[in-house]
Every structure is written in structure tokens, then in C-alpha cells.
Motif scaffolding. Structure first.
Motif, PDB file in Angstrom:
ATOM      1  N   LEU A 143       0.838  -1.207   0.000  1.00  0.00           N
ATOM      2  CA  LEU A 143       0.000   0.000   0.000  1.00  0.00           C
ATOM      3  C   LEU A 143       0.872   1.256   0.000  1.00  0.00           C
ATOM      4  N   ASN A 144       1.910   1.259   0.827  1.00  0.00           N
ATOM      5  CA  ASN A 144       2.818   2.414   0.840  1.00  0.00           C
ATOM      6  C   ASN A 144       3.488   2.613  -0.505  1.00  0.00           C
ATOM      7  N   CYS A 145       3.827   1.503  -1.149  1.00  0.00           N
ATOM      8  CA  CYS A 145       4.463   1.584  -2.462  1.00  0.00           C
ATOM      9  C   CYS A 145       3.494   2.194  -3.478  1.00  0.00           C
ATOM     10  N   VAL A 146       2.233   1.751  -3.457  1.00  0.00           N
ATOM     11  CA  VAL A 146       1.228   2.272  -4.387  1.00  0.00           C
ATOM     12  C   VAL A 146       1.022   3.770  -4.143  1.00  0.00           C
ATOM     13  N   ILE A 147       0.963   4.147  -2.882  1.00  0.00           N
ATOM     14  CA  ILE A 147       0.737   5.561  -2.561  1.00  0.00           C
ATOM     15  C   ILE A 147       1.894   6.424  -3.059  1.00  0.00           C
ATOM     16  N   SER A 148       3.123   5.937  -2.893  1.00  0.00           N
ATOM     17  CA  SER A 148       4.219   6.794  -3.368  1.00  0.00           C
ATOM     18  C   SER A 148       4.188   6.892  -4.887  1.00  0.00           C
ATOM     19  N   ALA A 149       3.735   5.838  -5.572  1.00  0.00           N
ATOM     20  CA  ALA A 149       3.600   5.915  -7.040  1.00  0.00           C
ATOM     21  C   ALA A 149       2.503   6.914  -7.416  1.00  0.00           C
ATOM     22  N   ILE A 150       1.379   6.872  -6.703  1.00  0.00           N
ATOM     23  CA  ILE A 150       0.284   7.810  -7.001  1.00  0.00           C
ATOM     24  C   ILE A 150       0.754   9.253  -6.767  1.00  0.00           C
ATOM     25  N   ASP A 151       1.489   9.471  -5.676  1.00  0.00           N
ATOM     26  CA  ASP A 151       1.995  10.826  -5.393  1.00  0.00           C
ATOM     27  C   ASP A 151       2.842  11.344  -6.554  1.00  0.00           C
ATOM     28  N   ARG A 152       3.688  10.475  -7.069  1.00  0.00           N
ATOM     29  CA  ARG A 152       4.556  10.891  -8.179  1.00  0.00           C
ATOM     30  C   ARG A 152       3.736  11.178  -9.431  1.00  0.00           C
ATOM     31  N   LEU A 153       2.775  10.298  -9.704  1.00  0.00           N
ATOM     32  CA  LEU A 153       1.937  10.514 -10.891  1.00  0.00           C
ATOM     33  C   LEU A 153       1.104  11.781 -10.744  1.00  0.00           C
ATOM     34  N   ARG A 154       0.682  12.070  -9.523  1.00  0.00           N
ATOM     35  CA  ARG A 154      -0.103  13.287  -9.283  1.00  0.00           C
ATOM     36  C   ARG A 154       0.733  14.528  -9.632  1.00  0.00           C
ATOM     37  N   ASP A 155       1.997  14.545  -9.201  1.00  0.00           N
ATOM     38  CA  ASP A 155       2.858  15.705  -9.494  1.00  0.00           C
ATOM     39  C   ASP A 155       2.892  15.981 -10.985  1.00  0.00           C
ATOM     40  N   THR A 156       3.172  14.948 -11.758  1.00  0.00           N
ATOM     41  CA  THR A 156       3.324  15.187 -13.191  1.00  0.00           C
ATOM     42  C   THR A 156       1.973  15.395 -13.869  1.00  0.00           C
ATOM     43  N   SER A 157       0.922  14.702 -13.380  1.00  0.00           N
ATOM     44  CA  SER A 157      -0.409  14.878 -13.995  1.00  0.00           C
ATOM     45  C   SER A 157      -0.938  16.281 -13.767  1.00  0.00           C
ATOM     46  N   SER A 158      -0.747  16.807 -12.547  1.00  0.00           N
ATOM     47  CA  SER A 158      -1.324  18.127 -12.292  1.00  0.00           C
ATOM     48  C   SER A 158      -0.533  19.193 -13.043  1.00  0.00           C
ATOM     49  N   SER A 159       0.753  18.961 -13.282  1.00  0.00           N
ATOM     50  CA  SER A 159       1.539  19.927 -14.066  1.00  0.00           C
ATOM     51  C   SER A 159       1.060  19.994 -15.513  1.00  0.00           C
ATOM     52  N   HIS A 160       0.487  18.891 -15.993  1.00  0.00           N
ATOM     53  CA  HIS A 160       0.077  18.827 -17.407  1.00  0.00           C
ATOM     54  C   HIS A 160      -1.432  18.758 -17.607  1.00  0.00           C
ATOM     55  N   ASN A 161      -2.201  18.985 -16.557  1.00  0.00           N
ATOM     56  CA  ASN A 161      -3.660  18.816 -16.659  1.00  0.00           C
ATOM     57  C   ASN A 161      -4.034  17.453 -17.229  1.00  0.00           C
ATOM     58  N   ARG A 162      -3.321  16.456 -16.814  1.00  0.00           N
ATOM     59  CA  ARG A 162      -3.487  15.137 -17.416  1.00  0.00           C
ATOM     60  C   ARG A 162      -4.364  14.266 -16.526  1.00  0.00           C
ATOM     61  N   ILE A 163      -5.039  13.311 -17.152  1.00  0.00           N
ATOM     62  CA  ILE A 163      -5.827  12.340 -16.383  1.00  0.00           C
ATOM     63  C   ILE A 163      -4.991  11.058 -16.264  1.00  0.00           C
ATOM     64  N   SER A 164      -4.931  10.513 -15.056  1.00  0.00           N
ATOM     65  CA  SER A 164      -4.140   9.301 -14.830  1.00  0.00           C
ATOM     66  C   SER A 164      -5.031   8.134 -14.446  1.00  0.00           C
ATOM     67  N   VAL A 165      -4.854   7.029 -15.155  1.00  0.00           N
ATOM     68  CA  VAL A 165      -5.543   5.793 -14.782  1.00  0.00           C
ATOM     69  C   VAL A 165      -4.467   4.850 -14.252  1.00  0.00           C
ATOM     70  N   ILE A 166      -4.620   4.408 -13.019  1.00  0.00           N
ATOM     71  CA  ILE A 166      -3.567   3.607 -12.385  1.00  0.00           C
ATOM     72  C   ILE A 166      -4.116   2.229 -12.016  1.00  0.00           C
ATOM     73  N   ASN A 211     -16.598  21.049 -13.687  1.00  0.00           N
ATOM     74  CA  ASN A 211     -16.603  21.712 -12.377  1.00  0.00           C
ATOM     75  C   ASN A 211     -15.247  22.295 -12.011  1.00  0.00           C
ATOM     76  N   GLY A 212     -14.310  22.222 -12.927  1.00  0.00           N
ATOM     77  CA  GLY A 212     -13.033  22.895 -12.706  1.00  0.00           C
ATOM     78  C   GLY A 212     -11.887  22.020 -12.229  1.00  0.00           C
ATOM     79  N   LYS A 213     -12.081  20.677 -12.230  1.00  0.00           N
ATOM     80  CA  LYS A 213     -10.968  19.802 -11.816  1.00  0.00           C
ATOM     81  C   LYS A 213      -9.812  19.945 -12.806  1.00  0.00           C
ATOM     82  N   LYS A 214      -8.613  20.121 -12.274  1.00  0.00           N
ATOM     83  CA  LYS A 214      -7.444  20.279 -13.146  1.00  0.00           C
ATOM     84  C   LYS A 214      -6.930  18.929 -13.624  1.00  0.00           C
ATOM     85  N   HIS A 215      -7.079  17.943 -12.777  1.00  0.00           N
ATOM     86  CA  HIS A 215      -6.601  16.605 -13.161  1.00  0.00           C
ATOM     87  C   HIS A 215      -7.433  15.564 -12.432  1.00  0.00           C
ATOM     88  N   SER A 216      -7.358  14.332 -12.907  1.00  0.00           N
ATOM     89  CA  SER A 216      -8.105  13.257 -12.268  1.00  0.00           C
ATOM     90  C   SER A 216      -7.203  12.060 -12.089  1.00  0.00           C
TER      91      SER A 216
END
Ligand code: ADP
Length: 319
Positions: A143-166, A211-216
Motif C-alpha cells: 500500500l505504501n508503495c502504491v501511494i508513493s507511485a500515485i503521489d509521483r503521478l499526481r505531481d506530473t499529472s497536475s503539471s500537465h492537466n493530465r488524467i491518470s488511470v492507475i 466543475n473545474g478539476k485540473k486533473h483526475s
């Protein structure tokens, strides 16, 4: 009882080494001889069994994976193969076996028990899908490993307004997905325990953008859908760049967390206590923080893991 064996089987999980160490050290301190079996039921069949001492399990508590090795060995469903395995155990004078693994490995342990050879099952899998326990060894590390991966994907997704499917592991259990979605601040969690409506999901994503979400961030348990295809559909419908990431085996590696090391050590010691007190054919769990044991045949045939509705409802309010 004088001699016991220990093996790890099925998918490896962080903390399995700590569990082996618990079994070995507890057995030795109770004056038992303890034998390690290499590569799970395959090594049992091939008689790759070695006597362990305290040093055999030095420097392993911090290591992911399993130093005894693990294997998928479907031939173990064949009674004649299991009979040979029992003969090998008898040859060494090993009177009981501790099996550390997931529900498939429990099936093997149950079959040996039904053939008159006592086993103790310890739940070792990142999937958290074993009946009779709140937590399996390895689950919280993964679970900790998955969370750190999501955190990393969030950084890059929010910088690019990108949607991430994990896509995360869990086989047919949504625990890892649900907890990761909550802790990782995801917007959507798709789990096998709940109906999946792709059209609805895509429309929810569209609504979120309006509704204004920058990324998902959408977290999906494996075996539900093709995440690459899903990403293409979301991209086509929303016009937003959408990327799928399959976390895969990185989720299974790495040093076990403190919780998993302590849980595995407790369970290993408990397994030896059970054997010394004349219990065989049991499986071990932790329920509300307490160690418990169940009849392994009954656990497999009658106990089902209950999906955590409270977690699901909590997530629904946060998304
Ligand atoms: P996990 O233990 O992680 O669920 P598997 O489902 O691959 O992993 O099971 C591990 C091993 O347990 C299998 O490779 C096989 O040797 C043994 N096993 C699984 N199912 C059975 C069964 N029905 N009867 C006997 N042995 C089984």
C-alpha cells in the motif's frame, strides 16, 4: 513435536522473510529442529529441504521477497504429487509444516491437512484477500508503495492537466485499491466488489472537468478492464491527455514496513506456539489487533473476506 518445516508459496510478499525468521527462531528457542523448504511446494516435491539454524535467518528481516524462494506449482493439485511431498517430509522426520502464502497456498496446506499431514497457514500476500484475517503480511508495505507511485503521478499529472488511470494489484480483492485511492487522494476507485459502469465513470470525469478539476486520478484493481483502452476512451470523450500506468510487480518489492515486520514476527512465533500446543490444520490471522487461529479447512470452505463498506463510503465522500 520435535521437527517442523517452513516454506513460502505463491506470489511473494514483503515480510515473508520476517515470518520465516519468526518461525525459525521461535522453533529453535523451544528446542525444536526446523527445516526450510526451497521454492514452495515445488521444492517440497523435489525434496529441496535444509535444516535451519539461527544464522540461516540473519540479516533477512529487512529484506523484501523471500530468501527461501517461491514457485507456482499447479501439479500440487494432484494427490500423487502431494503424497510424494508427504513422503519427503516423513523421510526427514518433519512432523508439521508452516506454509506462508496466499489463498492458493492455503488450498495446498488444506489438502495436506486433509491427507493427515498437519499444516499451519500464515497469510503472506500483498492482495489482502485471505479469509480469517484483517491484514495479510505484505499488504501495508505494498500500500505504501502504491501511494508513493500515485503521489509521483499526481505531481506530473497536475503539471500537465493530465488524467491518470492507475492499475493496482489485488487479484479479486479491492482493499489495496480502496485504501490507495483514499490515501493517494484519487478521484475514482474501481474495485471488483462493486459493479463497474464505464459510461458512468467517463461521464463523471467529464462532469469533474466542467466543475473545474485540473486533473483526475482513477485507481483500478487489476482484471477489471483494459486500462489502456479505458484511457483512450476517456481521452476521446474529454479531449484531455489521459495516460494509463500499470504498477505491476514494483508493488511486490521493497523492504517491509515496520508494521509488516512486527506482524510477520508475531505470526511466525504464534504458529510455533500452536504446533507446540498440539494444534495442526490451522490458519493464523490478526483480527482487531489480536492474533487468532481458525480451522484451515473451515476457513477456506466457509469464510469469505468481507468488503470494507465503511472504507467505500468514506472514499465516496472524499472523491
Ligand atoms: P497464492 O498462494 O499467492 O494465492 P497461487 O494461487 O499461485 O498463489 O498458489 C500457490 C501454489 O499453491 C500453487 O502454485 C500450487 O502449488 C498450490 N495450490 C494452489 N491451489 C491448489 C489446490 N487447489 N490444491 C493444491 N495445491 C494448490
Amino acid at each position: 513435536i520435535k521437527k517442523i518445516g517452513v516454506l513460502t508459496s505463491g506470489g511473494d510478499a514483503p515480510g515473508m522473510n520476517a515470518a520465516i525468521r519468526g518461525v525459525v527462531r521461535a522453533a529453535l528457542s523451544e528446542g525444536l529442529e526446523v527445516y526450510g523448504v526451497y521454492d514452495g511446494y515445488l521444492g517440497l516435491y523435489e525434496d529441496r529441504i535444509e535444516k535451519m539454524d539461527r544464522r540461516s535467518v540473519s540479516d533477512v528481516i529487512n529484506r523484501g521477497g523471500t530468501f527461501l524462494g517461491s514457485a507456482r506449482f499447479p501439479q500440487f493439485k494432484d494427490e500423487a504429487v502431494r503424497q510424494k511431498a508427504i513422503e519427503n517430509l516423513n523421510k526427514h522426520g518433519i512432523e508439521a509444516l508452516v506454509v506462508i502464502g496466499g489463498d492458493g497456498s492455503y488450498m495446498g496446506a488444506k489438502c495436506l491437512t486433509e491427507m493427515g499431514y498437519p499444516c499451519i497457514g500464515l497469510p503472506g500476500t500483498i492482495d489482502n484477500d485471505v479469509p480469517g484475517t484483517d491484514y495479510t503480511i505484505g499488504y501495508l508495505t505494498a500500500l505504501n508503495c502504491v501511494i508513493s507511485a500515485i503521489d509521483r503521478l499526481r505531481d506530473t499529472s497536475s503539471s500537465h492537466n493530465r488524467i491518470s488511470v492507475i492499475e493496482v494489484m489485488g487479484r479479486y480483492c479491492g482493499d489495496l485499491t480502496m485504501a490507495a485511492a483514499i490515501a493517494g487522494g484519487a478521484e475514482y476507485a474501481i474495485v471488483p466488489e462493486k459493479p463497474y459502469d464505464e459510461t458512468q465513470l467517463i461521464e463523471d470525469v467529464v462532469k469533474g472537468i466542467k466543475n473545474g478539476k485540473k486533473h483526475s486520478i482513477i485507481v483500478v484493481t487489476e482484471h477489471i478492464t483494459d486500462v489502456h483502452q479505458l484511457s483512450k476512451k476517456i481521452e476521446a470523450r474529454t479531449g484531455r491527455e489521459t495516460r494509463a500506468t500499470i504498477l505491476g510487480h514494483v508493488q511486490r518489492g521493497g523492504a517491509p514496513t515496520a508494521f509488516d515486520r512486527v506482524l510477520a514476527s508475531r505470526m511466525g512465533v504464534y504458529a510455533v506456539d500452536l504446533l507446540i500446543n498440539g494444534h495442526g490444520g490451522r490458519c493464523v490471522g490478526v483480527v482487531s489487533g489480536e492474533l487468532v487461529h481458525h480451522d484451515i479447512i473451515d476457513a477456506i470452505e466457509n469464510k469469505r473476506r468481507v468488503f470494507d463498506e465503511e472504507l467505500y463510503l468514506t472514499a465516496a465522500k472524499l472523491f
